[in-house]
Design a protein around this motif. Structure first.
Motif, mmCIF file in Angstrom:
data_model
loop_
_atom_site.group_PDB
_atom_site.id
_atom_site.type_symbol
_atom_site.label_atom_id
_atom_site.label_comp_id
_atom_site.label_asym_id
_atom_site.label_seq_id
_atom_site.Cartn_x
_atom_site.Cartn_y
_atom_site.Cartn_z
ATOM 1 N N HIS A 41 -6.107 -1.220 5.614
ATOM 2 C CA HIS A 41 -6.002 -0.574 6.941
ATOM 3 C C HIS A 41 -6.616 -1.435 8.051
ATOM 4 O O HIS A 41 -5.903 -2.083 8.778
ATOM 5 C CB HIS A 41 -6.588 0.842 6.954
ATOM 6 C CG HIS A 41 -6.211 1.684 5.786
ATOM 7 N ND1 HIS A 41 -4.916 1.796 5.369
ATOM 8 C CD2 HIS A 41 -6.956 2.455 4.928
ATOM 9 C CE1 HIS A 41 -4.869 2.610 4.310
ATOM 10 N NE2 HIS A 41 -6.086 3.012 4.020
ATOM 11 N N HIS B 88 -10.407 1.110 1.092
ATOM 12 C CA HIS B 88 -9.987 1.807 2.312
ATOM 13 C C HIS B 88 -11.081 1.688 3.371
ATOM 14 O O HIS B 88 -12.220 2.071 3.131
ATOM 15 C CB HIS B 88 -9.740 3.283 1.973
ATOM 16 C CG HIS B 88 -9.630 4.189 3.159
ATOM 17 N ND1 HIS B 88 -8.440 4.734 3.571
ATOM 18 C CD2 HIS B 88 -10.570 4.633 4.031
ATOM 19 C CE1 HIS B 88 -8.649 5.484 4.635
ATOM 20 N NE2 HIS B 88 -9.936 5.445 4.951
ATOM 21 N N GLU C 194 -8.112 2.571 -3.795
ATOM 22 C CA GLU C 194 -8.679 2.166 -2.529
ATOM 23 C C GLU C 194 -9.983 2.882 -2.209
ATOM 24 O O GLU C 194 -10.678 2.512 -1.277
ATOM 25 C CB GLU C 194 -7.685 2.411 -1.380
ATOM 26 C CG GLU C 194 -7.391 3.902 -1.149
ATOM 27 C CD GLU C 194 -6.490 4.160 0.050
ATOM 28 O OE1 GLU C 194 -6.877 3.816 1.177
ATOM 29 O OE2 GLU C 194 -5.379 4.707 -0.172
ATOM 30 N N ARG D 264 0.487 2.737 10.106
ATOM 31 C CA ARG D 264 0.032 4.111 10.353
ATOM 32 C C ARG D 264 0.157 4.459 11.835
ATOM 33 O O ARG D 264 0.339 5.619 12.187
ATOM 34 C CB ARG D 264 -1.417 4.273 9.878
ATOM 35 C CG ARG D 264 -1.581 3.898 8.406
ATOM 36 C CD ARG D 264 -2.865 4.394 7.801
ATOM 37 N NE ARG D 264 -4.058 3.916 8.449
ATOM 38 C CZ ARG D 264 -5.284 4.139 7.987
ATOM 39 N NH1 ARG D 264 -5.442 4.822 6.870
ATOM 40 N NH2 ARG D 264 -6.335 3.688 8.626
ATOM 41 N N ASP E 188 1.527 2.897 3.495
ATOM 42 C CA ASP E 188 0.607 4.014 3.234
ATOM 43 C C ASP E 188 1.366 5.326 3.015
ATOM 44 O O ASP E 188 0.812 6.398 3.180
ATOM 45 C CB ASP E 188 -0.444 4.177 4.341
ATOM 46 C CG ASP E 188 -1.700 4.901 3.843
ATOM 47 O OD1 ASP E 188 -1.786 5.197 2.639
ATOM 48 O OD2 ASP E 188 -2.585 5.190 4.675
ATOM 49 N N HIS F 214 0.863 -1.197 0.000
ATOM 50 C CA HIS F 214 0.000 0.000 0.000
ATOM 51 C C HIS F 214 0.888 1.232 0.000
ATOM 52 O O HIS F 214 1.263 1.745 1.052
ATOM 53 C CB HIS F 214 -0.935 -0.003 1.213
ATOM 54 C CG HIS F 214 -1.981 1.069 1.159
ATOM 55 N ND1 HIS F 214 -3.326 0.783 1.207
ATOM 56 C CD2 HIS F 214 -1.894 2.410 1.037
ATOM 57 C CE1 HIS F 214 -4.020 1.922 1.127
ATOM 58 N NE2 HIS F 214 -3.161 2.919 1.027
HETATM 59 ZN ZN LIG Z 1 -6.452 4.476 2.706
#
Ligand SMILES: [Zn+2]
Length: 632
Positions: free
Chosen positions: A385, A352, A309, A409, A447, A79
């Motif tokens: 995620h 997402h 996404e 993240r 990300d 990602h």
């Molecule tokens: Zn995302």
């Protein structure tokens, strides 16, 4: 054990490239370790011991002595907003890896001085205040002092953007500018914008402000992308799955990467996704794409992998852990139409979804379509995620043949997450062990480039240690991965999401010759040092695309960065700091530049030590460096 790939009595052609004297981790349970790899025509022809591979060394074979270093399959970031990142890379001042705000502001001040009129200084993600010794954001006063005349835009995660006065003028913000939906332009007592923009909770205000800055011309976009891909190669990355993104329109913003693919100049394999840009027009966009392109089109260097996404804007739950979870309206009817359209036309997708509440609603739509026989129909699909996904939802994902792509993240937003949801929730976010226990395909990513750094080793460190860049241990012990598992998420995991698990992600005969020789042994270094690993030699498709330290000179040079005021031309990308206990760290930098960087890092480290000392966090008389690994 006989060497794989050499059959007795079969005359074998000599290899193009042999890497020998290595500790090879193959990801192949049938032969987990080896010392040598032979490559011909971009593909692995043999894996074995040095003595076995010697038979494949001919007069024109390049032999690389790995000097006993660890070799791993090339990393795959599942990602990464790599296409958009490439179009902007050389215009950005990257604070990735910077360990003190003092150093960050010094870089910003210098860059403001070297930036010509009309251009902006932009710091666009890849860092968080948690990584600084000072543990805080710059103030607006500091930005205005550092750059009195040059517009400065500093993006902090998906949470906020800081603009100096010159940037407020350049962006046209005045006391009369209304707050857009989901965003706040903070005002002072006098009613004038202060320069602070807040995602409340949506990040559109932040992105649309950045979009007012000038872009590169076509030639510089090509050059910028080339340099960004090489920067990724620096960390051993050889593949990425692009997650598309806002302000990344198809086909316009894909032209640069397609041109590089056409010229055979990509140094990273990219599978890309298509992401409807305009709310209310998503179905029209998807229909148009379905009529013009097909997933799987392209080749092993650049290939369409499906939609997402984002599928419909109303279904997107932006993660901004400093704000309450976004309350999404009734998005199901348009969302169902979009997913139905994709499934009926043989398109896979990525979606997402940050929160369990969203995932449940999405799954209800998928299950309705499954009852009609439309799901999964052999189309690959996955959630991206999923930080707070629950066990029951994971069961439902498994039942529908889905996969999950996880990112670090929380390396950057862990402190904010803990403040809002508590340490117990953070200990399971995302629930890696529960995903793996169910046999779900799980892939690892970053990300990057706006919300996280693109350095995959920061993500691997997080997967293994459960620690954020602040040093705080977030993940529960059962929710941390051993090093081989974490590496599998970053190699085979991504390969599975693109259906390439038979040719990518393992060092076995017949696989693409994608590998990295590491600066330190990932399997034996101190846990904190994982984040400091880089590649000293990266090979993609049998081609050496990155070579430093003892291999310096083996990779072709790129043209000098243009424009010459580029922050990357002055500072480089990720700011490596010397890893405690790792001799010869920062292998990506040669000679004077490396010395320069080490001095800067030492100064930052001294400052941090003084700060810690003053607060009783350090013991007087003990040297600063060993107590200051950047993640402890
Ligand atoms: Zn995302």
């Amino acid at each position: 054990m006989p060497v794989a790939g050499i059959r007795p009595g079969t005359p074998e052609q000599p290899a193009d490239l042999v890497v020998r004297n290595a500790k090879v981790h193959t990801n192949d349970p049938g032969r987990p370790q080896a010392t040598a790899v032979a490559i011909r025509d971009g593909v692995i022809r043999a894996v074995g011991e040095d003595a076995d591979i010697a038979a494949l060394v001919g007069p024109h074979t390049r032999v690389v002595d790995a000097l006993g270093r660890r070799v791993v399959p090339g990393l795959n970031d599942a990602h990464l907003h790599v296409i958009r990142g490439g179009l902007n890379y050389v215009m950005e001042l990257r604070w990735d890896g910077v360990r003190s705000l003092r150093q960050a502001l010094a870089m910003l001040r210098e860059q403001a001085e070297r930036t010509p009129p009309g251009q902006w200084v932009r710091v666009v993600g890849g860092w968080s205040a948690d990584q600084f010794a000072e543990r805080r954001l710059p103030t607006l006063a500091e930005l205005n002092a550092a750059a009195p005349d040059t517009p400065v835009f500093v993006l902090h995660l998906y949470q906020s953007a800081l603009l100096n006065k010159a940037a407020l003028r350049a962006a046209g913000f005045t006391r009369d500018t209304p707050d857009p939906a989901g965003g706040q332009i903070v005002r002072g007592h006098d009613g004038e914008p202060t320069g602070l923009l807040i995602a409340a909770p949506g990040a559109l205000l932040l992105y649309s402000t950045l979009a007012k800055a000038p872009t590169l011309d076509e030639a510089d976009k090509l050059d910028s992308t080339r340099h960004f891909l090489r920067e990724l190669n620096r960390f051993g990355l050889t593949s990425a799955i692009d997650a598309a993104g806002g302000f990344q329109a198809f086909p316009e913003n894909y032209g640069t990467v397609m041109e590089l693919a056409r010229r055979g100049e990509l140094t990273l394999r990219i599978a890309y996704h298509l992401f409807p840009q305009t709310a209310g027009q998503e179905l029209d966009d998807l229909k148009r794409w379905i009529d013009t392109v097909r997933p799987g089109e392209g080749d092993e260097w650049l290939r369409l992998n499906g939609a997402g996404e984002n599928l419909t804007w109303a279904a997107a739950d932006f993660e901004n852990f400093t704000e309450p979870r976004p309350q999404l309206g009734a998005y199901e009817s348009e969302f169902e139409k979009a997913v139905r359209l994709l499934m009926e036309n043989g398109w896979g997708f990525r979606l997402h979804a940050t929160y369990e509440e969203t995932i449940r609603r999405d799954l209800a739509v998928f299950e309705k379509l499954a009852a009609e026989g439309l799901f999964p129909q052999g189309n690959r699909w996955l959630f991206d995620h999923a930080e707070t996904v629950g066990g029951e939802s994971l069961d439902r994902i498994a039942a529908l043949g889905g996969a999950v792509s996880v990112q670090n993240r929380l390396s950057f937003q862990g402190e904010a997450f803990v403040s809002r949801y508590g340490a117990a929730a953070a200990a399971e976010a995302p629930p890696l062990r529960a995903m793996l226990d169910r046999g779900l395909t799980v892939a690892g990513g970053t990300d990057a480039t706006r919300v996280s750094s693109y350095n995959p080793w920061v993500a691997l460190h997080w997967l293994v240690s459960g620690r954020a860049v602040s040093g705080r241990r977030l993940a529960a012990e059962h929710n941390r991965l051993d090093r081989a598992q974490a590496l599998e998420l970053f190699t085979l995991g991504g390969a599975r999401l693109t259906g390439e698990q038979d040719v990518k992600g393992r060092l076995v005969v017949g696989s693409y010759a994608d590998l990295a020789v590491l600066s330190a042994d990932y399997f034996t270094v101190e846990e904190a040092d994982i984040a400091h690993i880089e590649s000293v030699l990266t090979v993609v498709g049998g081609r050496i695309v990155h070579a430093v330290a003892e291999h310096e000179g083996l990779a072709a040079d790129l043209p000098a960065i243009s424009p010459e005021w580029s922050p990357v031309a002055r500072f480089g990308g990720y700011q490596a700091s010397p890893a405690p206990g790792l001799a010869g760290a920062a292998p990506g930098l040669a000679g004077a530049r490396q010395a320069d960087r080490v001095l800067e890092a030492a100064a930052a480290s001294d400052e941090q030590y003084a700060w810690r000392l003053a607060r009783g966090h350090a013991v007087p008389g003990q040297s600063a460096a060993p107590q200051d690994p950047c993640f402890l």
